[in-house]
Design a protein around this motif. Structure first.
Motif, mmCIF file in Angstrom:
data_model
loop_
_atom_site.group_PDB
_atom_site.id
_atom_site.type_symbol
_atom_site.label_atom_id
_atom_site.label_comp_id
_atom_site.label_asym_id
_atom_site.label_seq_id
_atom_site.Cartn_x
_atom_site.Cartn_y
_atom_site.Cartn_z
ATOM 1 N N SER A 96 4.445 12.378 1.436
ATOM 2 C CA SER A 96 3.995 11.222 2.142
ATOM 3 C C SER A 96 3.297 10.576 0.937
ATOM 4 O O SER A 96 3.081 11.123 -0.239
ATOM 5 C CB SER A 96 2.851 11.508 3.047
ATOM 6 N N GLY A 97 2.609 9.601 1.031
ATOM 7 C CA GLY A 97 2.205 8.710 -0.036
ATOM 8 C C GLY A 97 0.745 8.875 -0.204
ATOM 9 O O GLY A 97 -0.150 8.257 -0.706
ATOM 10 N N THR A 98 0.058 9.859 0.805
ATOM 11 C CA THR A 98 -1.298 10.038 0.552
ATOM 12 C C THR A 98 -1.825 10.503 -0.530
ATOM 13 O O THR A 98 -0.848 11.073 -1.466
ATOM 14 C CB THR A 98 -1.686 10.768 1.905
ATOM 15 N N LYS A 99 -3.146 10.369 -0.959
ATOM 16 C CA LYS A 99 -3.496 10.402 -2.305
ATOM 17 C C LYS A 99 -3.302 11.838 -2.546
ATOM 18 O O LYS A 99 -3.365 12.206 -4.021
ATOM 19 C CB LYS A 99 -5.203 9.984 -2.386
ATOM 20 N N ASP A 100 -3.496 12.953 -1.839
ATOM 21 C CA ASP A 100 -3.532 14.088 -2.391
ATOM 22 C C ASP A 100 -2.315 14.991 -2.509
ATOM 23 O O ASP A 100 -2.075 15.959 -2.581
ATOM 24 C CB ASP A 100 -4.532 14.975 -1.351
ATOM 25 N N TYR B 32 -7.823 11.326 -7.272
ATOM 26 C CA TYR B 32 -6.982 12.161 -7.121
ATOM 27 C C TYR B 32 -6.339 12.806 -8.236
ATOM 28 O O TYR B 32 -5.491 11.797 -8.746
ATOM 29 C CB TYR B 32 -5.925 11.957 -5.769
ATOM 30 N N PHE B 34 -3.848 15.204 -11.003
ATOM 31 C CA PHE B 34 -2.853 16.188 -11.079
ATOM 32 C C PHE B 34 -2.586 16.616 -12.432
ATOM 33 O O PHE B 34 -2.688 15.757 -13.486
ATOM 34 C CB PHE B 34 -1.444 15.714 -10.357
ATOM 35 N N ILE B 51 -8.493 17.503 -5.337
ATOM 36 C CA ILE B 51 -8.653 16.477 -4.372
ATOM 37 C C ILE B 51 -10.081 16.114 -4.065
ATOM 38 O O ILE B 51 -10.646 15.127 -4.037
ATOM 39 C CB ILE B 51 -7.992 16.961 -2.898
ATOM 40 N N ARG B 94 -3.121 9.301 -8.851
ATOM 41 C CA ARG B 94 -2.731 8.667 -7.963
ATOM 42 C C ARG B 94 -3.706 7.343 -7.541
ATOM 43 O O ARG B 94 -4.779 7.644 -7.624
ATOM 44 C CB ARG B 94 -2.295 9.407 -6.824
ATOM 45 N N GLY B 99 0.465 5.305 -0.234
ATOM 46 C CA GLY B 99 1.516 4.640 -0.359
ATOM 47 C C GLY B 99 1.827 4.315 -1.793
ATOM 48 O O GLY B 99 2.685 3.333 -2.061
#
Lengths: 114, 114
Positions: A96-100, B32, B34, B51, B94, B99
């Motif tokens: 998905s494009g969610t932030k996490d 967020y 990574f 997160i 992100r 999205g």
């Protein structure tokens, strides 16, 4: 489970030629991305897609086109290859494009334009 | 606009010594974050993410990262480096809405000597 598969792995193009870089994922991910990697520059986003039939430009879209007719496939098209497009191209996908949500990457396509 | 900075192009450490690869970020709202690793001629592999919650995040291959909100940093660490840790490391953020894609730093080459 193959993950994200890119073809070809290597390609040499002449200036002005066209080609399509293929990307397929078997994880049923909605989101897919194309990045290019240049030495010392990190990864730059070319295009991305949030689902079949939906695409959007990233940071460096000029000279490229994409389509997303299915959830699995996200090909990148170069219409008139230029030396500036010499790079390593990575396709990625995420659930998905969610932030996490982390993204999963393919092995890359090394393209040289001469 | 969101951005990520990796101030060191290269980090050199001796095997068995602790290592730190630095990353600072700039985002509006909650970050967020990574870390990815890239071995030669391979795609990017996800290491860990922050997160929310505990500022010390543990990930793959014994790596961990410390989130520091006041310093806007997310440094990657490992207590004892291995020669096999030698690779290119990318920090990413992100954008602060769903999205959208990961924004990457330029990468830091880690070289671990025996």
């Amino acid at each position: 489970n193959a993950g994200v598969t890119q073809t070809p792995k290597f390609r040499i193009l002449k200036i002005g030629q066209s080609m399509t870089l293929q990307c397929a994922q078997d994880m049923n991910h909605n989101y897919m991305y194309w990045y290019r990697q240049d030495p010392g520059m990190g990864l730059k986003l070319i295009y991305y897609s949030v689902g079949a039939g939906i695409t959007d430009k990233g940071e460096v879209p000029n000279g490229y086109n994409v389509s997303r007719s299915t959830t699995e496939d996200f090909p990148l098209r170069l219409e008139l290859a230029a030396p500036s497009q010499t790079s390593v191209y990575f396709c990625a996908s995420s659930y998905s494009g969610t932030k996490d949500t982390e993204a999963f990457f393919g092995q890359g396509t090394r393209l040289t334009v001469v | 606009a969101q951005s990520v900075a990796q101030p060191e192009d290269q980090v050199n450490v001796a095997e068995g010594n602790p290592l730190t690869v630095k990353c600072t970020y700039s985002v509006s709202g909650n970050p967020y974050l990574f870390w990815y690793v890239q071995y030669p001629n391979r795609g990017l592999q996800f290491l860990l993410k922050y997160i929310t919650g505990d500022n010390l995040v543990k990930g793959s291959y014994g790596f961990e990262a410390e989130f520091n909100k006041s310093q806007t940093s997310f440094h990657l660490k490992k207590p004892s480096a291995l020669v096999s840790d030698s690779a290119l490391y990318f920090c990413a953020v992100r954008e602060n809405q769903a999205g959208t894609a990961l924004i990457f730093g330029k990468g830091t080459t880690l070289s671990v000597s025996s």
